[in-house]
Design an enzyme around this catalytic site. Sequence first.
Site, short mmCIF file in Angstrom:
data_model
loop_
_atom_site.label_atom_id
_atom_site.label_comp_id
_atom_site.label_asym_id
_atom_site.label_seq_id
_atom_site.Cartn_x
_atom_site.Cartn_y
_atom_site.Cartn_z
N GLY A 149 141.36 -71.73 -11.10
CA GLY A 149 141.72 -73.00 -11.73
C GLY A 149 142.92 -73.63 -11.04
N CYS A 150 143.23 -74.85 -11.45
CA CYS A 150 144.31 -75.60 -10.79
C CYS A 150 145.69 -75.03 -11.13
CB CYS A 150 144.22 -77.08 -11.16
SG CYS A 150 144.05 -77.41 -12.93
#
Length: 344
Positions: A149-150
Amino acid sequence: MIKVGIVGGTGYTGVELLRLLAQHPQARVEVITSRSEAGVKVADMYPNLRGHYDDLQFSVPDAQRLGACDVVFFATPHGVAHALAGELLDAGTRVIDLSADFRLADAEEWARWYGQPHGAPALLDEAVYGLPEVNREKIRQARLIAVPGCYPTATQLGLIPLLEAGLADASRLIADCKSGVSGAGRGAKVGSLFCEAGESMMAYAVKGHRHLPEISQGLRRASGGDVGLTFVPHLTPMIRGIHATLYAHVADRSVDLQALFEKRYADEPFVDVMPAGSHPETRSVRGANVCRIAVHRPQGGDLVVVLSVIDNLVKGASGQALQNMNILFGLDERLGLSHAALLP
């Protein structure tokens, strides 16, 4: 030429993947799916892609067509890849999943955070966490890759050098992170409306964000033991970007932290350790597959501050997915990803 399929091409990560693949000399998108937009031309929905995908149309997911691809990307909500990944792997197709479906190694923990049973627990043992700066050799041999994920990407890259070296007190880590609104996805939500998000900033999910177990899992691997992490995400009035301000207690004041970070990432094409005293900006990574990092020790004390910035749609999602594809197929890791960030 690598034959590419994309499941879920109408969201922000899907269209970003299309944009990046349009510049890739060794890949061609053969199939892109969307149940709601089946029959619509990609270039009609996204005019920025005119001249690149003029004949490509969205189609209903078809396992046979997808299984004929060399690799299939999932740019879908959680749960979708659970249902299709196994069949594609059986067909000999590699799977790169941008959703959270295979990021957590523990199926029960995944179920607790995502509110539903894990749909493919048998695949978790072979899923490789696709952070190239940590798992490059495993990625080369993988069939199934879970793209980080970011927030986890920015946070792990910022803290890993300290934890791998055994310098940080792993029980007292803090990640104070800011995200652009595109991180909330393309779906219509009141909180993402311009009048709601513009000229305002707010923390959210302080009690617990779904990225918390993913970040903790990665930091445990780096430290070799348990970690105590406080993670507070914020929504900011920008479209793209993650800014992570990371705090760690480092009692050894004699260590050269700048040299430590520079050595750790010396051979990483997409991590830029900035000069001492720098303050990286989110605009410096906009549209680029790069993480810029600066490390500080304010007033020479025990508390170390690491600043880490990425574009949430590129190094935090689609660019990192393409980086994984390059590694997986034995290509130059930078292929299709060497463009500079956009300024202003």
